[in-house]
Design a protein around this motif. Structure first.
Motif, mmCIF file in Angstrom:
data_model
loop_
_atom_site.group_PDB
_atom_site.id
_atom_site.type_symbol
_atom_site.label_atom_id
_atom_site.label_comp_id
_atom_site.label_asym_id
_atom_site.label_seq_id
_atom_site.Cartn_x
_atom_site.Cartn_y
_atom_site.Cartn_z
ATOM 1 N N GLY A 197 48.246 34.109 26.153
ATOM 2 C CA GLY A 197 46.988 34.829 26.071
ATOM 3 C C GLY A 197 45.935 34.349 27.050
ATOM 4 N N LEU A 198 44.769 34.973 26.955
ATOM 5 C CA LEU A 198 43.660 34.695 27.857
ATOM 6 C C LEU A 198 42.841 33.499 27.386
ATOM 7 C CD1 LEU A 198 42.437 38.368 28.333
ATOM 8 C CD2 LEU A 198 43.723 37.008 29.977
ATOM 9 N N ILE A 199 42.307 32.764 28.335
ATOM 10 C CA ILE A 199 41.501 31.584 28.019
ATOM 11 C C ILE A 199 40.310 31.965 27.145
ATOM 12 C CG2 ILE A 199 40.019 29.787 29.011
ATOM 13 C CD1 ILE A 199 41.826 29.935 31.540
ATOM 14 N N MET A 200 39.661 33.063 27.500
ATOM 15 C CA MET A 200 38.446 33.487 26.789
ATOM 16 C C MET A 200 38.710 34.600 25.781
ATOM 17 S SD MET A 200 39.116 35.258 29.614
ATOM 18 C CE MET A 200 38.610 34.109 30.877
ATOM 19 N N GLY A 201 39.960 35.076 25.705
ATOM 20 C CA GLY A 201 40.306 36.187 24.823
ATOM 21 C C GLY A 201 39.973 37.523 25.461
ATOM 22 N N PRO A 202 40.672 38.591 25.049
ATOM 23 C CA PRO A 202 40.474 39.888 25.702
ATOM 24 C C PRO A 202 39.095 40.481 25.505
ATOM 25 C CG PRO A 202 41.925 40.093 23.787
ATOM 26 C CD PRO A 202 41.745 38.626 24.034
ATOM 27 N N ASN A 203 38.464 40.264 24.356
ATOM 28 C CA ASN A 203 37.152 40.871 24.123
ATOM 29 C C ASN A 203 36.085 40.279 25.040
ATOM 30 O OD1 ASN A 203 38.191 42.555 22.150
ATOM 31 N ND2 ASN A 203 37.703 41.154 20.480
ATOM 32 N N HIS A 204 36.086 38.966 25.177
ATOM 33 C CA HIS A 204 35.120 38.338 26.088
ATOM 34 C C HIS A 204 35.441 38.689 27.536
ATOM 35 C CE1 HIS A 204 32.976 36.317 22.986
ATOM 36 N NE2 HIS A 204 33.957 35.491 22.657
ATOM 37 N N TRP A 205 36.729 38.779 27.871
ATOM 38 C CA TRP A 205 37.078 39.194 29.236
ATOM 39 C C TRP A 205 36.511 40.584 29.514
ATOM 40 C CZ3 TRP A 205 39.472 43.251 31.587
ATOM 41 C CH2 TRP A 205 39.766 43.099 32.947
ATOM 42 N N ARG A 206 36.671 41.484 28.566
ATOM 43 C CA ARG A 206 36.191 42.858 28.779
ATOM 44 C C ARG A 206 34.670 42.909 28.887
ATOM 45 N NH1 ARG A 206 40.611 44.104 24.715
ATOM 46 N NH2 ARG A 206 42.326 44.812 26.069
ATOM 47 N N HIS A 207 33.999 42.041 28.157
ATOM 48 C CA HIS A 207 32.534 42.049 28.212
ATOM 49 C C HIS A 207 32.021 41.428 29.513
ATOM 50 C CE1 HIS A 207 28.344 41.679 26.705
ATOM 51 N NE2 HIS A 207 28.353 40.596 27.477
ATOM 52 N N PHE A 208 32.503 40.217 29.835
ATOM 53 C CA PHE A 208 31.900 39.462 30.929
ATOM 54 C C PHE A 208 32.553 39.709 32.285
ATOM 55 C CE2 PHE A 208 30.768 36.923 27.175
ATOM 56 C CZ PHE A 208 29.395 36.827 27.348
ATOM 57 N N LEU A 209 33.849 39.922 32.313
ATOM 58 C CA LEU A 209 34.557 39.965 33.591
ATOM 59 C C LEU A 209 34.953 41.363 34.038
ATOM 60 C CD1 LEU A 209 36.682 36.753 33.042
ATOM 61 C CD2 LEU A 209 34.772 37.040 34.612
ATOM 62 N N LYS A 210 35.365 42.196 33.122
ATOM 63 C CA LYS A 210 35.842 43.516 33.520
ATOM 64 C C LYS A 210 34.818 44.309 34.328
ATOM 65 C CE LYS A 210 37.840 47.821 31.700
ATOM 66 N NZ LYS A 210 38.360 48.522 30.493
ATOM 67 N N PRO A 211 33.564 44.427 33.897
ATOM 68 C CA PRO A 211 32.629 45.248 34.672
ATOM 69 C C PRO A 211 32.359 44.689 36.066
ATOM 70 C CG PRO A 211 31.507 44.151 32.849
ATOM 71 C CD PRO A 211 32.964 43.934 32.628
ATOM 72 N N ARG A 212 32.372 43.361 36.205
ATOM 73 C CA ARG A 212 32.150 42.778 37.534
ATOM 74 C C ARG A 212 33.376 42.930 38.419
ATOM 75 N NH1 ARG A 212 29.241 40.811 32.841
ATOM 76 N NH2 ARG A 212 27.071 41.092 33.501
ATOM 77 N N MET A 213 34.560 42.740 37.857
ATOM 78 C CA MET A 213 35.771 42.963 38.652
ATOM 79 C C MET A 213 35.866 44.426 39.061
ATOM 80 S SD MET A 213 36.755 39.914 38.870
ATOM 81 C CE MET A 213 38.018 40.373 40.060
ATOM 82 N N ALA A 214 35.432 45.335 38.183
ATOM 83 C CA ALA A 214 35.453 46.762 38.527
ATOM 84 C C ALA A 214 34.575 47.033 39.744
ATOM 85 C CB ALA A 214 34.981 47.601 37.339
ATOM 86 N N ARG A 215 33.414 46.385 39.816
ATOM 87 C CA ARG A 215 32.539 46.566 40.981
ATOM 88 C C ARG A 215 33.209 46.063 42.255
ATOM 89 N NH1 ARG A 215 27.086 43.724 40.335
ATOM 90 N NH2 ARG A 215 26.634 44.882 42.261
ATOM 91 N N LEU A 216 33.868 44.909 42.167
ATOM 92 C CA LEU A 216 34.548 44.354 43.343
ATOM 93 C C LEU A 216 35.699 45.257 43.770
ATOM 94 C CD1 LEU A 216 34.678 40.562 42.370
ATOM 95 C CD2 LEU A 216 32.975 41.728 43.765
ATOM 96 N N TYR A 217 36.509 45.681 42.790
ATOM 97 C CA TYR A 217 37.641 46.563 43.104
ATOM 98 C C TYR A 217 37.154 47.872 43.728
ATOM 99 C CZ TYR A 217 40.767 43.775 40.007
ATOM 100 O OH TYR A 217 41.523 42.796 39.410
ATOM 101 N N GLN A 218 36.105 48.441 43.158
ATOM 102 C CA GLN A 218 35.608 49.724 43.652
ATOM 103 C C GLN A 218 35.130 49.623 45.093
ATOM 104 O OE1 GLN A 218 32.720 50.698 40.641
ATOM 105 N NE2 GLN A 218 34.307 51.048 39.091
ATOM 106 N N ARG A 219 34.549 48.473 45.456
ATOM 107 C CA ARG A 219 34.106 48.291 46.839
ATOM 108 C C ARG A 219 35.314 48.290 47.780
ATOM 109 N NH1 ARG A 219 29.120 46.479 48.835
ATOM 110 N NH2 ARG A 219 28.418 47.230 46.816
ATOM 111 N N VAL A 220 36.401 47.637 47.361
ATOM 112 C CA VAL A 220 37.621 47.610 48.175
ATOM 113 C C VAL A 220 38.226 49.005 48.281
ATOM 114 C CG1 VAL A 220 39.945 46.649 48.384
ATOM 115 C CG2 VAL A 220 38.074 45.208 47.540
ATOM 116 N N LYS A 221 38.304 49.699 47.160
ATOM 117 C CA LYS A 221 38.888 51.042 47.138
ATOM 118 C C LYS A 221 38.076 52.007 48.005
ATOM 119 C CE LYS A 221 42.392 50.693 44.262
ATOM 120 N NZ LYS A 221 43.755 51.112 44.612
ATOM 121 N N ALA A 222 36.751 51.849 47.998
ATOM 122 C CA ALA A 222 35.914 52.710 48.827
ATOM 123 C C ALA A 222 36.217 52.508 50.307
ATOM 124 C CB ALA A 222 34.441 52.431 48.553
#
Length: 341
Positions: A197-222
């Motif tokens: 499993g995840l160090i911080m658990g899936p719920n904390h990952w989704r709260h803290f990391l997912k939206p920021r990773m989405a911004r980084l990924y979207q910049r690459v995809k653009a």
């Protein structure tokens, strides 16, 4: 077919007789292999399909302190222990997230451009990747300490949200710079998993990391490039999230953690898996013949339908015998002999 084309075919989930491959080394492992083979060019001769550099702060040796390195973020890394390529954080920069005055450095644009110019200049026919290590979670804990980050998810989530936004904002212009060059993909290194499993658990990952990773990924995809994510450990709980925000390739794919056949069945149409040859169990301890047999086993499972980059699950460490590295290279290079089925 060029090496670059082979990687693109894998990322586009088109199966071919030859699986693209990559091999990365820690300095200790490469030094041992060069000493064993007496060949300074052995890494180049292995012929990896991927050409990658990775930014993670340019640590430089501290004068008068052997084994201590300071990066651009002010973090001091002690490399006198077993972890010599990265080290252990000596002292956190942020002690109290609710009362701190840390300022992020201005990144060295000239130096970064020089590195990308050098990267592109030696492309050859390889697939070229701009990498950003210690991104998001790792950058936070390098500044604060692991326990402090995890506790802050519960105690002061608003302040931690702000820090993660600052980290994300720091990397976005660096991505923009990378996209000015002839690279094929952007790679993000950020370890989220442990053996289960995840160090911080899936719920904390989704709260803290997912939206920021989405911004980084979207910049690459653009910019029309592929997105590659490195995370050690068990991240299967968030594979659907990673697919949702645009991930193309997951690295590293550890067979001691994942049921690789099941993961391929569930996510292989959307994710390319990079790895599969264990640096935790197989490569340090197996015989060369055992290494050969494991590569054949893993390849049979993961090559179907494309979506596989054949590689060790991590940069090769000092505990992998040179004989095993050379046997792995032989199988990678002569797939028509070993992997034709």
């Amino acid at each position: 077919m060029t090496r670059r084309q082979a990687v693109i075919e894998a990322l586009e989930h088109r199966e071919h007789e030859t699986i693209p491959f990559h091999m990365d080394f820690t300095k200790q492992a490469l030094d041992q292999l060069i000493a064993y083979t007496k060949d300074e060019e052995i890494e180049e001769k292995i012929g990896s399909c991927i050409n990658i550099i990775q930014y993670w702060g340019w640590p430089t040796q501290l004068p008068g302190k052997p084994g201590f390195f300071q990066d651009e973020f002010g973090v001091i890394w002690n490399r006198n222990g077993a972890v010599k390529d990265i080290g252990i954080v000596e002292k956190p920069q942020i002690k109290d997230l609710e009362d701190y005055h840390y300022e992020f450095p201005v990144f060295d644009e000239k130096r970064l451009r020089q590195e990308y110019e050098a990267l592109v200049a030696k492309n050859g026919d390889r697939f070229t990747v701009a990498g950003f290590g210690f991104c998001m979670f790792e950058r936070a804990w390098s500044l604060m300490g692991m326990e402090n980050v995890l506790m802050s998810m519960l105690i002061c989530p608003d302040e931690l949200d702000e820090l993660f936004d600052r980290i994300c904002d720091y990397y976005l212009p660096m991505i923009d710079l990378a996209l000015e060059y002839d690279v094929d993909a952007v790679y993000f290194g950020d370890d989220w998993g442990q053996q289960r499993g995840l160090i911080m658990g899936p719920n904390h990952w989704r709260h803290f990391l997912k939206p920021r990773m989405a911004r980084l990924y979207q910049r690459v995809k653009a910019g029309g490039k592929y997105v590659i994510q490195h995370s050690c450990g068990d991240c299967h709980e968030i594979f659907p999230d990673l697919i949702e925000i645009g991930l193309d390739c997951y690295q590293t794919f550890q067979p001691e953690i994942y049921d690789i056949a099941e993961m391929k069945k569930l996510y292989g149409k959307d994710l390319t898996f990079w790895g599969g040859i264990s640096t935790q169990q197989c490569l340090p301890y197996a015989t060369p013949e055992g290494v050969r047999d494991e590569i054949i086993r893993v390849s049979r499972i993961l090559r179907e339908g494309g979506g596989y980059i054949l590689a060790p699950t991590h940069a090769l460490s000092f505990d992998v015998p040179p004989e095993n590295i050379l046997k792995m290279a032989e199988v990678f290079q002569h797939q028509e002999k070993y992997l034709s089925f």
